[in-house]
Motif scaffolding. Sequence first.
Motif, PDB file in Angstrom:
ATOM      1  N   ALA A 297       0.856  -1.195   0.000  1.00 16.06           N
ATOM      2  CA  ALA A 297       0.000   0.000   0.000  1.00 16.06           C
ATOM      3  C   ALA A 297       0.885   1.236   0.000  1.00 16.06           C
ATOM      4  CB  ALA A 297      -0.925   0.014   1.209  1.00 16.06           C
ATOM      5  N   GLY A 298       0.359   2.325  -0.562  1.00 18.56           N
ATOM      6  CA  GLY A 298       1.088   3.581  -0.610  1.00 18.56           C
ATOM      7  C   GLY A 298       0.881   4.424   0.637  1.00 18.56           C
ATOM      8  N   GLN A 299       1.683   5.489   0.753  1.00 20.02           N
ATOM      9  CA  GLN A 299       1.674   6.315   1.957  1.00 20.02           C
ATOM     10  C   GLN A 299       0.355   7.028   2.215  1.00 20.02           C
ATOM     11  OE1 GLN A 299       5.088   8.978   1.810  1.00 20.02           O
ATOM     12  NE2 GLN A 299       6.105   7.787   3.383  1.00 20.02           N
ATOM     13  N   ALA A 300      -0.450   7.227   1.190  1.00 23.37           N
ATOM     14  CA  ALA A 300      -1.704   7.963   1.372  1.00 23.37           C
ATOM     15  C   ALA A 300      -2.855   7.062   1.807  1.00 23.37           C
ATOM     16  CB  ALA A 300      -2.073   8.705   0.090  1.00 23.37           C
ATOM     17  N   ILE A 301      -2.543   5.873   2.292  1.00 24.66           N
ATOM     18  CA  ILE A 301      -3.577   4.907   2.652  1.00 24.66           C
ATOM     19  C   ILE A 301      -4.575   5.464   3.666  1.00 24.66           C
ATOM     20  CG2 ILE A 301      -2.139   3.841   4.448  1.00 24.66           C
ATOM     21  CD1 ILE A 301      -4.682   2.075   2.149  1.00 24.66           C
ATOM     22  N   GLY A 302      -4.126   6.362   4.532  1.00 25.54           N
ATOM     23  CA  GLY A 302      -5.018   6.932   5.534  1.00 25.54           C
ATOM     24  C   GLY A 302      -6.136   7.778   4.959  1.00 25.54           C
ATOM     25  N   LEU A 303      -6.046   8.114   3.679  1.00 25.15           N
ATOM     26  CA  LEU A 303      -7.080   8.912   3.024  1.00 25.15           C
ATOM     27  C   LEU A 303      -8.159   8.053   2.364  1.00 25.15           C
ATOM     28  CD1 LEU A 303      -4.805  11.605   1.321  1.00 25.15           C
ATOM     29  CD2 LEU A 303      -6.171  11.873   3.398  1.00 25.15           C
ATOM     30  N   ILE A 304      -7.955   6.746   2.357  1.00 25.27           N
ATOM     31  CA  ILE A 304      -8.934   5.838   1.754  1.00 25.27           C
ATOM     32  C   ILE A 304      -9.848   5.313   2.853  1.00 25.27           C
ATOM     33  CG2 ILE A 304      -9.277   3.693   0.470  1.00 25.27           C
ATOM     34  CD1 ILE A 304      -6.574   4.154  -0.853  1.00 25.27           C
ATOM     35  N   LYS A 305     -11.122   5.658   2.774  1.00 22.14           N
ATOM     36  CA  LYS A 305     -12.068   5.342   3.843  1.00 22.14           C
ATOM     37  C   LYS A 305     -13.071   4.259   3.484  1.00 22.14           C
ATOM     38  CE  LYS A 305     -10.335   8.859   6.134  1.00 22.14           C
ATOM     39  NZ  LYS A 305      -9.363   8.611   7.228  1.00 22.14           N
ATOM     40  N   GLU A 306     -13.159   3.905   2.188  1.00 27.69           N
ATOM     41  CA  GLU A 306     -14.166   2.927   1.798  1.00 27.69           C
ATOM     42  C   GLU A 306     -13.765   2.229   0.495  1.00 27.69           C
ATOM     43  OE1 GLU A 306     -17.926   4.811   0.771  1.00 27.69           O
ATOM     44  OE2 GLU A 306     -16.874   6.659   0.228  1.00 27.69           O
ATOM     45  N   ILE A 307     -14.324   1.047   0.318  1.00 28.84           N
ATOM     46  CA  ILE A 307     -14.159   0.313  -0.929  1.00 28.84           C
ATOM     47  C   ILE A 307     -15.247   0.805  -1.886  1.00 28.84           C
ATOM     48  CG2 ILE A 307     -14.079  -1.953  -2.019  1.00 28.84           C
ATOM     49  CD1 ILE A 307     -11.889  -1.512   0.088  1.00 28.84           C
ATOM     50  N   LEU A 308     -14.832   1.213  -3.088  1.00 26.95           N
ATOM     51  CA  LEU A 308     -15.764   1.781  -4.057  1.00 26.95           C
ATOM     52  C   LEU A 308     -15.675   1.044  -5.395  1.00 26.95           C
ATOM     53  CD1 LEU A 308     -14.973   5.596  -3.550  1.00 26.95           C
ATOM     54  CD2 LEU A 308     -17.078   4.433  -2.854  1.00 26.95           C
ATOM     55  N   PRO A 309     -16.691   1.164  -6.229  1.00 27.25           N
ATOM     56  CA  PRO A 309     -16.544   0.695  -7.614  1.00 27.25           C
ATOM     57  C   PRO A 309     -15.461   1.523  -8.319  1.00 27.25           C
ATOM     58  CG  PRO A 309     -18.858   1.060  -7.077  1.00 27.25           C
ATOM     59  CD  PRO A 309     -18.057   1.650  -5.956  1.00 27.25           C
ATOM     60  N   ALA A 310     -14.712   0.922  -9.193  1.00 27.22           N
ATOM     61  CA  ALA A 310     -13.615   1.627  -9.871  1.00 27.22           C
ATOM     62  C   ALA A 310     -14.119   2.831 -10.662  1.00 27.22           C
ATOM     63  CB  ALA A 310     -12.863   0.666 -10.782  1.00 27.22           C
ATOM     64  N   GLY A 311     -15.259   2.681 -11.312  1.00 31.01           N
ATOM     65  CA  GLY A 311     -15.807   3.794 -12.070  1.00 31.01           C
ATOM     66  C   GLY A 311     -16.158   4.975 -11.184  1.00 31.01           C
ATOM     67  N   GLU A 312     -16.606   4.690  -9.974  1.00 26.84           N
ATOM     68  CA  GLU A 312     -16.936   5.753  -9.025  1.00 26.84           C
ATOM     69  C   GLU A 312     -15.677   6.478  -8.577  1.00 26.84           C
ATOM     70  OE1 GLU A 312     -19.298   8.226  -6.625  1.00 26.84           O
ATOM     71  OE2 GLU A 312     -19.814   6.894  -8.292  1.00 26.84           O
ATOM     72  N   VAL A 313     -14.573   5.750  -8.426  1.00 25.47           N
ATOM     73  CA  VAL A 313     -13.294   6.385  -8.074  1.00 25.47           C
ATOM     74  C   VAL A 313     -12.932   7.430  -9.121  1.00 25.47           C
ATOM     75  CG1 VAL A 313     -10.798   6.008  -7.857  1.00 25.47           C
ATOM     76  CG2 VAL A 313     -12.403   4.446  -6.732  1.00 25.47           C
ATOM     77  N   ILE A 314     -13.009   7.045 -10.386  1.00 27.34           N
ATOM     78  CA  ILE A 314     -12.668   7.976 -11.466  1.00 27.34           C
ATOM     79  C   ILE A 314     -13.624   9.169 -11.474  1.00 27.34           C
ATOM     80  CG2 ILE A 314     -12.579   8.245 -13.979  1.00 27.34           C
ATOM     81  CD1 ILE A 314     -11.486   5.401 -14.105  1.00 27.34           C
ATOM     82  N   LYS A 315     -14.898   8.887 -11.338  1.00 31.66           N
ATOM     83  CA  LYS A 315     -15.901   9.953 -11.343  1.00 31.66           C
ATOM     84  C   LYS A 315     -15.624  10.969 -10.243  1.00 31.66           C
ATOM     85  CE  LYS A 315     -20.915  10.583 -10.859  1.00 31.66           C
ATOM     86  NZ  LYS A 315     -22.207   9.869 -10.634  1.00 31.66           N
ATOM     87  N   ARG A 316     -15.326  10.495  -9.050  1.00 35.12           N
ATOM     88  CA  ARG A 316     -15.086  11.401  -7.912  1.00 35.12           C
ATOM     89  C   ARG A 316     -13.799  12.198  -8.079  1.00 35.12           C
ATOM     90  NH1 ARG A 316     -16.861   8.408  -2.221  1.00 35.12           N
ATOM     91  NH2 ARG A 316     -18.914   7.673  -2.915  1.00 35.12           N
ATOM     92  N   VAL A 317     -12.757  11.549  -8.553  1.00 35.48           N
ATOM     93  CA  VAL A 317     -11.479  12.250  -8.728  1.00 35.48           C
ATOM     94  C   VAL A 317     -11.607  13.349  -9.773  1.00 35.48           C
ATOM     95  CG1 VAL A 317      -9.095  12.006  -9.508  1.00 35.48           C
ATOM     96  CG2 VAL A 317     -10.053  10.333  -7.918  1.00 35.48           C
ATOM     97  N   VAL A 318     -12.247  13.038 -10.888  1.00 38.82           N
ATOM     98  CA  VAL A 318     -12.403  14.024 -11.961  1.00 38.82           C
ATOM     99  C   VAL A 318     -13.286  15.186 -11.499  1.00 38.82           C
ATOM    100  CG1 VAL A 318     -13.371  14.426 -14.257  1.00 38.82           C
ATOM    101  CG2 VAL A 318     -11.977  12.398 -13.823  1.00 38.82           C
ATOM    102  N   ALA A 319     -14.434  14.867 -10.902  1.00 39.73           N
ATOM    103  CA  ALA A 319     -15.343  15.923 -10.454  1.00 39.73           C
ATOM    104  C   ALA A 319     -14.694  16.781  -9.369  1.00 39.73           C
ATOM    105  CB  ALA A 319     -16.640  15.302  -9.939  1.00 39.73           C
TER     106      ALA A 319
END
Length: 335
Positions: A297-319
């Motif tokens: 795992a990378g150093q920013a692991i503390g910022l990941i709070k939930e398991i999401l669908p991959a498409g939702e990850v992209i949608k949230r990052v872009v928005a």
Amino acid sequence: MGWRGILGFEYGIIQAPLGPDISGPELVAAVASAGGLGLLRAPDWEAPDYLRELIRKTRTLTDKPFGVGVVLAFPHKENIRAILDEKVAVLQLYWGECTEDIVLEAHKAGVKVVPQVGSFEEAKKAADVGVDAIIVQGREAGGHVIGQDALISLLPRVVELVQGRDIPIIAAGGIVDERGYVASLALGAQGIAMGTRFLATDESYAHPAYKRKLIELDETEYTNIFGRARWPGAPHRVLKTPFFMNWRTLPSDENETNQPIIGHSTIHGMEKDIRRFAGTVPNPTTTGEIESMAMYAGQAIGLIKEILPAGEVIKRVVAGAKLLINQKFACDIQG
């Protein structure tokens, strides 16, 4: 091409090739269908027929282009041939020399070449052989980390190196959300690659216990205790699991070869024993002492709070990135 698109993809978001088989067809297809660049991971041994099947299975799940990642430290010539024969969109290379011959051969097949580097010197060599883009990996990254520089210092140097050339630079290492994306753009990158964030998705082929640990734990450590015999000289960043904390000072002369078997797994269609301190991460087929296995795992692991669908990850990052740039930073500049 859409907002911040690179290499012909709608968005400048790349899903790293998670090994040994964690970024399988389901994850890659989900990323591709959402407008990102999904990368399969080729086996760490020659398996061209199997790899062709993997590519073709992915094509049944999406009509969008995708790529395959190859670790050059392991046997790979026949695998690369299969990738070029199948004419995937991108050949991603790591941990070895991206030669001019590979680039020319790939370009003849209509395949773009994108190496991942961990140093300025590596970046220069890659740029000089005519690659199509370069992924710059900082020491903050999870999994196997080839360089020692932090992303914030290495990335701008590589951006300056390729100034005037048509070589997009992609940032990797410790990026999990829109803030990391915008910071990378500010440093000159044209896109980002994320591994840990896509590891923590519904479609990733990680074992459920591994995914739970990604949410439960928020610290990592740079180490070399896993896979010393199989992949010597390949340090990595892992979660600070109880097992790791108990064994983090493993003597340098110890490795997995003389350790007990703690589990079994089917990896890229092959049955494998897993010894203690092997570098193999658990997938859904894995049995045994799951929490005693490597969990990258990378150093920013503390910022990941939930398991999401991959498409939702992209949608949230872009928005989120659009919002930050168009509202917060635009207002700050105007003020």
